[in-house]
Design a protein around this motif. Structure first.
Motif, mmCIF file in Angstrom:
data_model
loop_
_atom_site.group_PDB
_atom_site.id
_atom_site.type_symbol
_atom_site.label_atom_id
_atom_site.label_comp_id
_atom_site.label_asym_id
_atom_site.label_seq_id
_atom_site.Cartn_x
_atom_site.Cartn_y
_atom_site.Cartn_z
ATOM 1 N N GLU A 181 0.778 -1.008 -0.302
ATOM 2 C CA GLU A 181 -0.052 -0.049 -0.096
ATOM 3 C C GLU A 181 0.904 1.297 -0.035
ATOM 4 N N ALA A 182 1.868 1.233 0.701
ATOM 5 C CA ALA A 182 2.936 2.357 0.981
ATOM 6 C C ALA A 182 3.517 2.746 -0.646
ATOM 7 N N ILE A 183 3.833 1.599 -0.953
ATOM 8 C CA ILE A 183 4.704 1.640 -2.267
ATOM 9 C C ILE A 183 3.786 2.170 -3.366
ATOM 10 N N ALA A 184 2.291 1.783 -3.380
ATOM 11 C CA ALA A 184 1.572 2.173 -4.368
ATOM 12 C C ALA A 184 1.220 3.552 -4.199
ATOM 13 N N PHE A 194 -8.878 2.231 -4.910
ATOM 14 C CA PHE A 194 -9.396 3.760 -5.026
ATOM 15 C C PHE A 194 -8.986 4.637 -5.878
ATOM 16 N N GLU A 195 -7.536 4.628 -6.322
ATOM 17 C CA GLU A 195 -7.237 5.871 -7.063
ATOM 18 C C GLU A 195 -7.760 5.572 -8.524
ATOM 19 N N LEU A 196 -7.934 4.331 -8.852
ATOM 20 C CA LEU A 196 -8.132 4.017 -10.200
ATOM 21 C C LEU A 196 -9.847 4.090 -10.489
ATOM 22 N N ALA A 197 -10.451 4.000 -9.536
ATOM 23 C CA ALA A 197 -12.073 3.969 -9.590
ATOM 24 C C ALA A 197 -12.317 5.440 -9.572
ATOM 25 N N TYR A 198 -11.523 6.373 -8.717
ATOM 26 C CA TYR A 198 -11.816 7.739 -8.779
ATOM 27 C C TYR A 198 -11.376 8.397 -10.052
ATOM 28 N N GLU A 199 -10.087 7.867 -10.853
ATOM 29 C CA GLU A 199 -9.912 8.272 -12.071
ATOM 30 C C GLU A 199 -10.858 7.969 -13.172
ATOM 31 N N ASP A 200 -11.546 6.938 -13.075
ATOM 32 C CA ASP A 200 -12.796 6.492 -13.946
ATOM 33 C C ASP A 200 -14.122 7.049 -13.511
ATOM 34 N N ALA A 201 -13.977 7.849 -12.609
ATOM 35 C CA ALA A 201 -15.356 8.537 -12.204
ATOM 36 C C ALA A 201 -16.461 7.358 -11.749
ATOM 37 N N ARG A 202 -15.906 6.309 -11.051
ATOM 38 C CA ARG A 202 -16.706 5.332 -10.424
ATOM 39 C C ARG A 202 -16.671 5.511 -8.960
ATOM 40 N N PHE A 203 -17.646 6.477 -8.717
ATOM 41 C CA PHE A 203 -17.691 7.132 -7.232
ATOM 42 C C PHE A 203 -18.382 5.966 -6.302
ATOM 43 N N ASP A 204 -19.267 5.253 -6.796
ATOM 44 C CA ASP A 204 -19.849 4.140 -5.938
ATOM 45 C C ASP A 204 -18.663 3.172 -5.469
ATOM 46 N N GLU A 209 -0.003 -6.319 -10.779
ATOM 47 C CA GLU A 209 0.935 -7.324 -10.219
ATOM 48 C C GLU A 209 0.516 -7.309 -8.708
ATOM 49 N N HIS A 210 0.338 -6.320 -8.158
ATOM 50 C CA HIS A 210 -0.176 -6.347 -6.612
ATOM 51 C C HIS A 210 -1.441 -5.315 -6.195
ATOM 52 N N GLU A 211 -2.555 -6.148 -5.963
ATOM 53 C CA GLU A 211 -3.743 -5.602 -5.745
ATOM 54 C C GLU A 211 -3.607 -4.987 -4.397
ATOM 55 N N THR A 212 -3.870 -3.475 -4.454
ATOM 56 C CA THR A 212 -3.891 -2.624 -3.158
ATOM 57 C C THR A 212 -5.159 -1.911 -3.238
ATOM 58 N N ALA A 213 -5.537 -1.599 -2.122
ATOM 59 C CA ALA A 213 -6.596 -0.536 -1.836
ATOM 60 C C ALA A 213 -6.463 0.724 -2.322
ATOM 61 N N VAL A 214 -5.252 1.150 -2.213
ATOM 62 C CA VAL A 214 -4.776 2.320 -2.899
ATOM 63 C C VAL A 214 -4.953 2.471 -4.308
ATOM 64 N N GLY A 215 -4.561 1.331 -5.035
ATOM 65 C CA GLY A 215 -4.896 1.186 -6.500
ATOM 66 C C GLY A 215 -6.327 1.097 -6.882
ATOM 67 N N ILE A 233 -1.110 7.749 -12.547
ATOM 68 C CA ILE A 233 -2.023 6.774 -12.613
ATOM 69 C C ILE A 233 -1.525 5.827 -13.475
ATOM 70 N N GLU A 234 -0.996 5.930 -14.525
ATOM 71 C CA GLU A 234 -0.494 4.921 -15.515
ATOM 72 C C GLU A 234 0.387 4.080 -14.667
ATOM 73 N N ALA A 235 1.514 4.492 -14.096
ATOM 74 C CA ALA A 235 2.389 3.687 -13.338
ATOM 75 C C ALA A 235 1.568 2.855 -12.376
ATOM 76 N N LEU A 236 0.855 3.434 -11.508
ATOM 77 C CA LEU A 236 -0.103 2.891 -10.613
ATOM 78 C C LEU A 236 -0.868 1.614 -11.111
ATOM 79 N N THR A 237 -1.637 2.055 -12.262
ATOM 80 C CA THR A 237 -2.261 0.893 -12.862
ATOM 81 C C THR A 237 -1.245 -0.338 -13.316
ATOM 82 N N ALA A 238 -0.436 -0.120 -13.670
ATOM 83 C CA ALA A 238 0.718 -1.235 -14.059
ATOM 84 C C ALA A 238 1.075 -2.049 -12.690
#
Length: 369
Positions: free
Chosen positions: A235-238, A264-274, A256-262, A247-252
């Motif tokens: 999570e800290a590394i993410a 959260f940030e990817l959902a926000y980037e895609d406007a998936r607010f739910d 490999e490592h599913e994180t809550a940070v990933g 966002i692109e680096a975080l997506t990559a």
């Protein structure tokens, strides 16, 4: 300009999270004043300044609460001003950085950089440089004799005590610190490989050195090595990857490592607010809290959004919430008018159509917030 601290100040300054220079200068100034009023010892904070796109501009250690500087901006300026420049190019680079720092510092906390540079130049022009050549030769000879006397005296003290060991340890510590400062400077100037190699080979890295190594590895895209070289969680590394590289680096990394940070940030980037509000156990900072508050607002959870805005004192989020509530009230008002008109004995279809068009326009404005 952004600042990334690699050592945190508990509950006040987070580690591995990019913050705007303007905000950091004001924050460190406030904390510095409080620490001094409370007579608390200075706290060492390792940090890096970058341009927001991963290009490092400055790195160092700031002792918050010390008498040297009142905030991070002053600390960097004073260090740059007192640093010996080896060429005109270095002077130009330093002056450009000083100018950038001053532009982004809060106006109330800016210092007269030109005046400090002038005083430093005057201080560098010592009495020795003003002597005639003959006087310098005589002074040099006297200094040589004095140096021999001092060396002999120190040698005698070392013979009769253990002070020689202390002197050697001090010298070694100083040399190591200078070596690390040179490495950091090279990394800042665009040559991180040398610093990475040296830090990786060290068996007894300090926490500061490990944090800097992780930061440099992330900058090189060596995410797996960054995880292996630290006890930081994925999570800290993410978080660090997102702050440094976006966002692109975080997506990559997320592949490999599913994180809550990933998530959260990817959902926000895609406007998936739910999805944003549904993510659990996300390490929070002020920026992420504001995003969560915004997501609450977009999903209609206005009370939660207001609470988040209050916790982080976000004027921007508060403004969005107020606009959202105003638009929602206007929509509800027009819907009430439509309902009343439809229940009338002789409904005015044109008025209903006009009100429906107004609702559609208001909903578009709300969606665009």
């Amino acid at each position: 300009m952004q600042v990334l601290f690699t050592t945190p100040l508990e509950e006040e300054i987070p580690a591995f999270q990019s913050l705007s220079l303007t905000d950091v200068v004001q924050l460190t100034n406030d904390i510095d004043q409080r620490l001094k009023k409370q007579n608390k010892s200075p706290v060492a904070l390792d940090f890096m300044v970058h341009d927001g796109e991963g290009q490092k501009l400055y790195t160092g250690t700031y002792h918050i609460g010390s008498s040297f500087a009142a905030n991070l901006y002053e600390h960097i300026c004073y260090r740059l001003i007192e640093r010996r420049m080896r060429s005109d190019e270095e002077i130009q680079q330093r002056d450009r950085l000083l100018h950038q720092l001053t532009q982004e510092a809060p106006s109330a906390l800016r210092i007269d950089v030109n005046d400090h540079l002038r005083r430093q130049e005057e201080a560098n022009q010592t009495w020795w440089s003003r002597l005639s050549p003959k006087a310098r030769i005589m002074g040099g000879a006297a200094a040589g004799v004095m140096l021999l006397v001092m060396v002999f005296a120190i040698g005698m003290v070392a013979v009769v005590s253990d002070q020689s060991n202390a002197l050697a340890a001090m010298h070694q510590s100083y040399e190591e610190e200078q070596q690390m400062n040179d490495l950091y400077a090279e990394a800042m100037a665009g040559d991180p490989d040398t610093a990475i190699d040296v830090l990786q080979e060290k068996n007894d890295r300090s926490d500061q050195e490990t944090a800097v190594l992780v930061h440099l590895l992330i900058g090189q895209g060596a995410y797996e090595e960054a995880i292996q070289m630290t006890d930081q969680s994925a999570e800290a590394i993410a978080s660090a990857i997102f702050d440094q590289q976006g966002i692109e680096a975080l997506t990559a990394f997320q592949e490999e490592h599913e994180t809550a940070v990933g998530h959260f940030e990817l959902a926000y980037e895609d406007a998936r607010f739910d999805d944003v509000v549904a993510v659990d156990d996300v390490p929070m900072n002020a920026e992420r809290q504001e995003k969560l508050g915004y997501a609450y607002m977009k999903t209609g959870n206005v009370d939660e959004a207001k609470q988040m805005a209050s916790e982080i004192s976000s004027e921007s989020l508060n403004d969005h919430i107020q606009t959202y509530e105003t638009l929602t009230a206007d929509i509800d008002d027009r819907q009430t008018q439509i309902d009343e008109e439809e229940e009338a004995d002789d409904p005015d279809d044109d008025q209903i159509e006009e009100l429906e068009e107004e609702i559609a326009d208001l909903e578009t404005q709300r969606d665009d917030l």
